[in-house]
Design an enzyme around this catalytic site. Structure first.
Site, mmCIF file in Angstrom:
data_model
loop_
_atom_site.group_PDB
_atom_site.id
_atom_site.type_symbol
_atom_site.label_atom_id
_atom_site.label_comp_id
_atom_site.label_asym_id
_atom_site.label_seq_id
_atom_site.Cartn_x
_atom_site.Cartn_y
_atom_site.Cartn_z
ATOM 1 N N LYS A 1 55.448 88.799 45.304
ATOM 2 C CA LYS A 1 54.067 88.199 45.690
ATOM 3 C C LYS A 1 53.537 89.043 46.872
ATOM 4 O O LYS A 1 52.425 89.170 47.337
ATOM 5 C CB LYS A 1 54.116 86.489 46.227
ATOM 6 C CG LYS A 1 54.382 85.982 45.054
ATOM 7 C CD LYS A 1 54.947 84.482 45.747
ATOM 8 C CE LYS A 1 55.441 83.704 44.545
ATOM 9 N NZ LYS A 1 55.757 82.154 45.314
ATOM 10 N N ASP B 1 63.610 96.358 53.473
ATOM 11 C CA ASP B 1 64.553 95.741 54.544
ATOM 12 C C ASP B 1 65.811 96.190 54.375
ATOM 13 O O ASP B 1 66.092 97.237 54.691
ATOM 14 C CB ASP B 1 64.362 94.186 54.126
ATOM 15 C CG ASP B 1 65.030 93.250 55.316
ATOM 16 O OD1 ASP B 1 64.865 93.626 56.380
ATOM 17 O OD2 ASP B 1 65.539 92.236 54.998
ATOM 18 N N PHE C 1 61.460 89.421 62.058
ATOM 19 C CA PHE C 1 60.931 88.803 60.879
ATOM 20 C C PHE C 1 59.325 88.557 61.044
ATOM 21 O O PHE C 1 58.803 88.113 61.973
ATOM 22 C CB PHE C 1 61.564 87.524 60.553
ATOM 23 C CG PHE C 1 61.247 86.973 59.462
ATOM 24 C CD1 PHE C 1 62.209 87.352 57.999
ATOM 25 C CD2 PHE C 1 60.287 86.029 58.985
ATOM 26 C CE1 PHE C 1 61.695 87.190 56.893
ATOM 27 C CE2 PHE C 1 60.012 85.929 57.671
ATOM 28 C CZ PHE C 1 60.687 86.359 56.738
HETATM 29 P P1 IMP Z 1 65.129 93.784 50.717
HETATM 30 O O1 IMP Z 1 66.027 93.138 51.614
HETATM 31 O O2 IMP Z 1 64.746 95.103 51.164
HETATM 32 O O3 IMP Z 1 65.468 93.682 49.410
HETATM 33 O O4 IMP Z 1 63.851 92.972 51.087
HETATM 34 C C1 IMP Z 1 63.587 92.039 50.138
HETATM 35 C C2 IMP Z 1 62.156 91.155 50.265
HETATM 36 O O5 IMP Z 1 62.342 90.251 51.340
HETATM 37 C C3 IMP Z 1 60.925 91.940 50.705
HETATM 38 O O6 IMP Z 1 60.297 92.607 49.689
HETATM 39 C C4 IMP Z 1 60.089 91.251 51.380
HETATM 40 O O7 IMP Z 1 59.384 90.278 50.171
HETATM 41 C C5 IMP Z 1 61.130 90.154 51.990
HETATM 42 N N1 IMP Z 1 61.331 90.236 53.605
HETATM 43 C C6 IMP Z 1 62.253 91.263 53.971
HETATM 44 N N2 IMP Z 1 61.919 91.318 55.355
HETATM 45 C C7 IMP Z 1 61.034 90.293 55.625
HETATM 46 C C8 IMP Z 1 60.224 90.108 56.896
HETATM 47 O O8 IMP Z 1 60.145 90.409 57.855
HETATM 48 N N3 IMP Z 1 59.087 88.922 56.329
HETATM 49 C C9 IMP Z 1 58.886 88.506 55.192
HETATM 50 N N4 IMP Z 1 59.667 88.908 54.223
HETATM 51 C C10 IMP Z 1 60.307 89.935 54.281
#
Ligand code: IMP
Ligand code: MG
Length: 193
Positions: free
Chosen positions: A55, A116, A169
């Site tokens: 989303k 992230d 965050f």
């Molecule tokens: P990943 O850890 O790179 O796989 O990130 C996965 C998902 O975590 C991202 O696409 C976001 O939807 C969510 N996410 C990561 N960091 C944040 C943040 O600081 N705020 C809000 N959502 C986050």
């Protein structure tokens, strides 16, 4: 108490503590910059296939795609999740009902909210490269948080990114905290969340 057992603040507690990180004007400036880079890179392409990732990327994708109106783009949304309601990645990726057309001869542009740990981006890049037969696969992300990248995913880097952030965050402009605050037109953060 370990971080796993600490209870997270509720969205209403968070609301009081939101601090603006980037204003609407700053976001627009960076989205315009990235749109120009994409327009330049894809000016000779007839098969650009945009994939906004729901989303979190819905607002960024809407603004970005509006700025790409001079090129032909096919758009298909997909939904993946890796966060539950906490602020830490769950470690596994859930893809929801992905139905896509044949992507042979298409240049896929994945549109994400944030890279992230890199797990989701890694999964998406592999999925489109190995499973869908696309001609090329690139990643545009609103945010890049390189300090959080997993050791084995250090090479994962968005091809286009609006902002690089440190270990905060962030919330708003599509990004949520416990499914709330996605509608904020600006980007905010909460200290020590
Ligand atoms: P990943 O850890 O790179 O796989 O990130 C996965 C998902 O975590 C991202 O696409 C976001 O939807 C969510 N996410 C990561 N960091 C944040 C943040 O600081 N705020 C809000 N959502 C986050
Ligand atoms: Mg996401």
């Amino acid at each position: 108490m370990s971080s796993a057992t600490m209870s997270l603040p509720s969205p209403s507690e968070i609301k009081e503590k939101l601090q603006t990180l980037y204003t609407q004007e700053q976001i627009d400036e960076q989205v315009s910059r990235v749109a120009k880079e994409i327009l330049n890179d894809y000016k000779d392409t007839d098969g650009l296939f945009a994939v906004p990732v729901l989303k979190g990327a819905f607002m960024f994708a809407a603004d970005l795609l509006k700025k790409l109106d001079s090129i032909t783009i096919e758009t298909e949304f997909i939904r993946v999740s890796s966060y539950g309601t906490s602020t830490k990645s769950s470690g596994s990726i859930t893809a929801h009902n992905i139905t896509l057309p044949d992507l042979t001869d298409k240049d896929v542009l994945i549109i994400e909210d944030i890279v992230d740990t890199g797990r989701t981006a890694d999964w998406l890049l592999k999925f489109f490269t190995n499973m869908c037969g696309a001609r090329s696969v690139k990643l545009a992300s609103l945010f890049d948080k390189p300090c959080r990248r997993l050791e084995n995913l250090k090479e994962i880097k968005p091809d286009y990114s609006c902002f690089e952030v440190d270990d905060k965050f962030i919330i708003g402009y599509g990004l949520d905290y416990q499914q709330q605050f996605r509608q904020l037109p600006y980007i905010a953060y909460v200290d020590n969340l």
